[in-house]
Design an enzyme around this catalytic site. Structure first.
Site, short mmCIF file in Angstrom:
data_model
loop_
_atom_site.label_atom_id
_atom_site.label_comp_id
_atom_site.label_asym_id
_atom_site.label_seq_id
_atom_site.Cartn_x
_atom_site.Cartn_y
_atom_site.Cartn_z
N GLU A 91 5.16 2.98 -96.44
CA GLU A 91 6.46 2.34 -96.20
C GLU A 91 6.70 1.15 -97.12
OE1 GLU A 91 7.47 1.25 -92.15
OE2 GLU A 91 8.00 3.31 -91.67
N HIS A 119 -15.96 19.40 -96.62
CA HIS A 119 -15.98 20.85 -96.40
C HIS A 119 -14.58 21.43 -96.29
CE1 HIS A 119 -20.38 20.91 -95.74
NE2 HIS A 119 -20.14 19.63 -95.51
N LYS A 133 17.21 8.98 -89.23
CA LYS A 133 17.73 8.56 -87.92
C LYS A 133 19.22 8.86 -87.83
CE LYS A 133 14.51 4.75 -87.11
NZ LYS A 133 14.41 3.29 -87.09
O1 PA5 Z 1 6.55 -0.99 -90.24
C1 PA5 Z 1 7.67 -0.92 -89.75
O2 PA5 Z 1 8.51 -1.83 -89.87
C2 PA5 Z 1 8.06 0.30 -88.95
O3 PA5 Z 1 7.03 1.23 -88.96
C3 PA5 Z 1 8.38 -0.07 -87.51
O4 PA5 Z 1 7.27 -0.72 -86.95
C4 PA5 Z 1 8.72 1.17 -86.70
O5 PA5 Z 1 9.75 1.87 -87.30
C5 PA5 Z 1 9.12 0.78 -85.28
O6 PA5 Z 1 10.23 -0.06 -85.29
P1 PA5 Z 1 10.60 -0.90 -84.02
O7 PA5 Z 1 9.52 -1.89 -83.80
O8 PA5 Z 1 11.90 -1.57 -84.35
O9 PA5 Z 1 10.73 0.05 -82.86
#
Ligand code: PA5
Length: 415
Positions: free
Chosen positions: A265, A286, A406
């Site tokens: 990310e 393996h 989303k």
């Molecule tokens: O690292 C990040 O920012 C994301 O992985 C969020 O943690 C994830 O999308 C969850 O978001 P939220 O805490 O708003 O539910």
């Protein structure tokens, strides 16, 4: 690897300063600047949960749960009968089957819920929370209220409104910290404290990493800086666009998942970035071992090595054996595993894969995987990831691409 490239320590220092000053860079000061009163409150609420619950269900997805799960499983607490209150993880998928399994585990057991969502609107945790909250109310009636702990934005969002309306116990996801950099905040520390983890040791491991790797006078000997710059060099100059994190410990499966989310990310933007993958050896020798040895050479590999477990199982001697294992009679399994790690690095090096080895030792730890070691590694990778993303020229702290699916999903669901 470090010897092949010219590391620009001034640039490293500049980047570290940029991270500190970034509005989303507050995770950088968590190890040495964690509020004492917050730490005390975490412990107090954790004690309450320990006293009344067999399980704490952590409801969250991505950065909201992966760090806690990584530490919980790496420490082996899921299998440890000394762990009074076990953690369960829900709301990280859309599978009804998985949620049914959790409901089944809760049957006849006392439990509490910790929903962790900074936005408060993420679909997966929101659905799981609604279902589990109804179960909680069915089970405990008015007492259910004291069994819900919400970790969310300090100021806004649906969950903050709920806290204000219902008076639930709550923790903040600090404004200047994004999900995947949040494990050393209340996001990760609260559930880990419930599970009996020494959260102060986790923080001091992270602080040790920060001091020894990132203070201005340690940059020239810093493994962290060398790792961050070298992986960028491999990507930029050698066309290596896949990094594989490798260790020989199955209890690190969720540490790998946390690491993949952190790097994926943070770096995967503007049609660039290193694809983060992981293996657990020797299991994966393996399966993926063949590819690693002889497949496309666009990969580099980062190995983790720890102090060997004390009290390792030993290969027993056997009279009149015909299994060909006598050369290993009385040898601890840890020793065999260490040799296998060294051998794998050697073989993959010879096969044309660049390898890093991150060795992090704790001679006092029974298992080699202590809170100190995990805190150190968490900070090591968080900082290396942020530095590396900035070298790629992308923002390490946003994730605009995650919103795209989303939007499409909400359209199909008629939101
Ligand atoms: O690292 C990040 O920012 C994301 O992985 C969020 O943690 C994830 O999308 C969850 O978001 P939220 O805490 O708003 O539910």
């Amino acid at each position: 690897m470090k010897d092949n490239i010219d590391l620009d320590y001034n640039l490293a220092e500049e980047i570290i300063n940029d991270i500190k000053e970034d509005p989303m860079g507050d995770w950088f000061s968590l190890p040495d600047n964690f509020s004492n009163s917050e730490l005390e409150r975490i412990k107090t609420v954790a004690k309450k949960v320990q006293d009344n619950s067999d399980y704490l269900v952590c409801i969250g997805i991505g950065g909201s749960y992966l760090g806690a799960r990584a530490v919980y499983e790496a420490l082996g607490l899921d299998d440890d009968e000394k762990t009074k209150t076990k953690l369960l993880f829900a709301g990280n998928n859309l599978s009804s089957r998985e949620l049914k399994k959790i409901l089944k585990k809760l049957d006849g057991k006392d439990f509490s819920l910790n929903i962790i969502s900074k936005s408060g609107t993420t679909l997966e945790p929101a659905i799981a929370f609604r279902i589990l909250k109804q179960e909680l109310i069915k089970r405990y009636g008015a007492e259910a209220k004291s069994r819900i702990i919400i970790t969310t934005d300090p100021e806004q969002g649906a969950l903050r409104e709920l806290v204000n309306k219902e008076g639930y116990d709550s923790f903040d996801v600090p404004l200047g910290i994004g999900g995947r950099y949040s494990v050393l905040s209340s996001v990760g520390l609260f559930p880990l404290a419930v599970a009996g983890v020494d959260i102060e040791k986790l923080l001091s491991g992270a602080e040790e990493c920060k001091d020894t790797q990132l203070s201005p006078d340690s940059l020239e000997t810093s493994m962290l800086v060398a790792y961050a710059f070298s992986r960028f060099y491999l990507y930029d100059e050698c066309d290596c666009d896949v990094e594989v994190l490798a260790s020989f410990e199955p209890s690190l499966i969720y540490f790998n998942e946390w690491w993949k989310q952190l790097f994926g990310e943070s770096e995967g933007k503007n049609k660039q970035g290193i694809f983060p993958a992981s293996v657990i050896y020797s299991t994966d020798l393996h399966s993926l071992g063949q590819y690693m040895q002889e497949g496309r050479r666009n990969i580099f590999e980062t190995f983790l090595r720890f102090s060997p477990e004390k009290n390792s199982l030993i290969v027993p001697a056997e009279k009149n054996s015909i299994d060909g294992l006598d050369y290993l009679a009385n040898v601890p399994m840890t020793e065999i595993s260490e040799k296998a790690l060294s051998a794998t690095i050697k073989a993959h090096d010879a096969g044309g894969i660049s390898t890093f080895e991150i060795e992090i030792l704790d001679s006092e730890s029974e298992t080699g995987l202590s809170e100190r070691v995990l805190g150190y590694l968490i900070f090591f990778f968080e900082a290396a990831c942020a530095i590396s993303a900035l070298l790629h020229g992308v923002d390490p702290f946003d994730q605009p691409g995650v919103e795209k699916y989303k939007k499409e999903m909400y359209k199909l669901l008629g939101k």
